[in-house]
Design a protein around this motif. Structure first.
Motif, short mmCIF file in Angstrom:
data_model
loop_
_atom_site.label_atom_id
_atom_site.label_comp_id
_atom_site.label_asym_id
_atom_site.label_seq_id
_atom_site.Cartn_x
_atom_site.Cartn_y
_atom_site.Cartn_z
N ALA A 32 0.70 -1.19 -0.14
CA ALA A 32 -0.06 0.12 -0.17
C ALA A 32 1.07 1.33 0.11
N ILE A 33 1.78 1.29 0.90
CA ILE A 33 2.80 2.55 0.91
C ILE A 33 3.57 2.57 -0.38
N LYS A 34 3.99 1.60 -0.97
CA LYS A 34 4.62 1.52 -2.24
C LYS A 34 3.61 1.88 -3.40
N VAL A 35 2.57 1.64 -3.43
CA VAL A 35 1.59 2.10 -4.48
C VAL A 35 1.30 3.55 -4.43
N ILE A 36 0.93 4.01 -3.06
CA ILE A 36 0.88 5.31 -2.81
C ILE A 36 1.99 6.30 -3.15
N SER A 37 3.29 5.88 -2.85
CA SER A 37 4.50 6.59 -3.17
C SER A 37 4.60 6.71 -4.85
N GLY A 74 4.33 10.10 -6.84
CA GLY A 74 5.42 10.44 -7.42
C GLY A 74 5.10 10.46 -9.13
N GLY A 75 4.40 9.51 -9.51
CA GLY A 75 4.02 9.49 -10.79
C GLY A 75 3.10 10.79 -11.47
N THR A 76 2.28 11.19 -10.37
CA THR A 76 1.56 12.36 -10.60
C THR A 76 2.29 13.55 -10.65
N PHE A 77 3.16 13.61 -9.76
CA PHE A 77 4.35 14.86 -9.86
C PHE A 77 5.08 14.74 -11.37
N ILE A 127 9.05 17.07 -11.45
CA ILE A 127 9.78 16.07 -11.65
C ILE A 127 10.56 15.47 -10.61
N VAL A 128 11.46 16.42 -10.24
CA VAL A 128 12.39 16.18 -9.12
C VAL A 128 11.29 15.42 -7.77
N ILE A 129 10.53 16.39 -7.49
CA ILE A 129 9.62 16.00 -6.37
C ILE A 129 8.99 14.56 -6.52
N GLY A 130 8.73 14.20 -7.94
CA GLY A 130 8.35 13.05 -8.37
C GLY A 130 9.13 11.72 -7.95
N ILE A 131 10.31 12.14 -8.67
CA ILE A 131 11.42 11.02 -8.31
C ILE A 131 11.65 10.76 -6.90
N ILE A 132 11.78 11.88 -6.12
CA ILE A 132 12.10 11.63 -4.78
C ILE A 132 11.09 10.94 -3.92
N THR A 133 9.82 11.32 -4.36
CA THR A 133 8.71 10.67 -3.86
C THR A 133 8.57 9.12 -3.98
N ILE A 134 9.02 8.99 -5.07
CA ILE A 134 9.10 7.33 -5.61
C ILE A 134 10.14 6.62 -4.83
N TYR A 135 11.42 7.29 -4.74
CA TYR A 135 12.69 6.73 -4.16
C TYR A 135 12.45 6.49 -2.73
N SER A 144 9.46 5.15 1.95
CA SER A 144 9.19 5.00 3.51
C SER A 144 9.10 6.37 4.21
N THR A 145 9.49 7.42 3.59
CA THR A 145 9.18 8.86 4.22
C THR A 145 7.76 8.89 4.05
N ILE A 146 6.88 8.57 2.73
CA ILE A 146 5.72 8.57 2.67
C ILE A 146 4.80 8.03 3.82
N GLU A 147 5.36 7.11 4.27
CA GLU A 147 4.51 6.36 5.56
C GLU A 147 4.45 7.56 6.56
N THR A 148 5.56 8.36 6.86
CA THR A 148 5.41 9.19 7.81
C THR A 148 4.43 10.27 7.55
N ILE A 149 4.90 10.85 6.50
CA ILE A 149 3.83 11.81 6.05
C ILE A 149 2.28 11.50 6.15
N LEU A 150 2.18 10.30 5.44
CA LEU A 150 0.69 9.84 5.66
C LEU A 150 0.34 9.54 7.00
N ARG A 151 1.00 9.23 8.01
CA ARG A 151 0.92 8.68 9.34
C ARG A 151 0.30 10.14 9.85
N ILE A 152 1.12 11.24 9.70
CA ILE A 152 0.93 12.43 10.13
C ILE A 152 -0.68 13.13 9.62
N ILE A 153 -0.71 13.06 8.30
CA ILE A 153 -1.79 13.49 7.75
C ILE A 153 -3.25 12.84 8.13
#
Length: 182
Positions: free
Chosen positions: A36-41, A45-48, A81-89, A92-101
């Motif tokens: 789920a976290i990978k798919v969300i990332s 990232g793909g959207t960016f 594009i840079v933000i998208g690549i970082i988001t995909i790469y 695990s950080t996305i989990e933290t952001i998702l947790r806070i949101i």
């Protein structure tokens, strides 16, 4: 009063639908946490990246006579594009952001329910105490998600499911007591 009653019922139904969506998200996080976290990332990232590509293309296809509004499209596109690549790469950080949101959303919802509880109490309805307890539990769940940096995704899923169930109970109580409130 009839318009207000319809509006409150509609709001209650929308809240129940939101809670069901949260419940589904919770079950996905419980049973397919890493995926789920990978798919969300990847989606984020793909959207960016797509937005960035659109902005870069818009920059190069801008007409010279109306070029001024598009001056920043190239920079915006590259940054997206840079933000998208970082988001995909860094998924695990996305989990933290998702947790806070999610934690903030649950706390917000609990505070809204708490304010409704005060209104129910002022009408001397017996349902106010149950509503108060549910609001406090929802608030505690939201705080737990935000403050516990060691929270694993499965725990977030369990808490989201609990939140959704509590929110549905709260909404049903409010919709049943709607006549008393009005």
């Amino acid at each position: 009063m009839e318009i207000l009653e319809k509006a409150l019922k509609k709001t209650g139904i929308i809240s129940i639908v939101e809670s069901i969506i949260f419940m589904v998200l919770g079950f996905v996080l419980i049973f397919k946490a890493e995926e789920a976290i990978k798919v969300i990332s990847y989606i984020l990232g793909g959207t960016f990246i797509v937005i960035g590509l659109i902005k870069i293309i818009a920059y190069f296809f801008a007409k010279r006579n109306d070029f001024l509004p598009y001056v920043y499209d190239l920079i915006y596109g590259i940054m997206a594009i840079v933000i998208g690549i970082i988001t995909i790469y860094y998924s695990s950080t996305i989990e933290t952001i998702l947790r806070i949101i999610i934690g903030v959303w649950i706390i917000y919802s609990a505070l809204v329910k708490f304010s409704l509880t005060l209104k129910i109490r002022s009408l001397e309805s017996k349902a106010w105490f149950v509503s108060l307890i549910l609001s406090i539990i929802m608030f505690a769940c939201g705080l737990f998600i935000i403050l516990n940096s060691g929270t694993i995704v499965i725990t977030i899923g369990v808490i989201i499911v609990i939140y959704a169930i509590l929110d549905i109970i709260e909404d049903v109580i409010c919709m049943i007591k709607l006549k008393e409130i009005l």
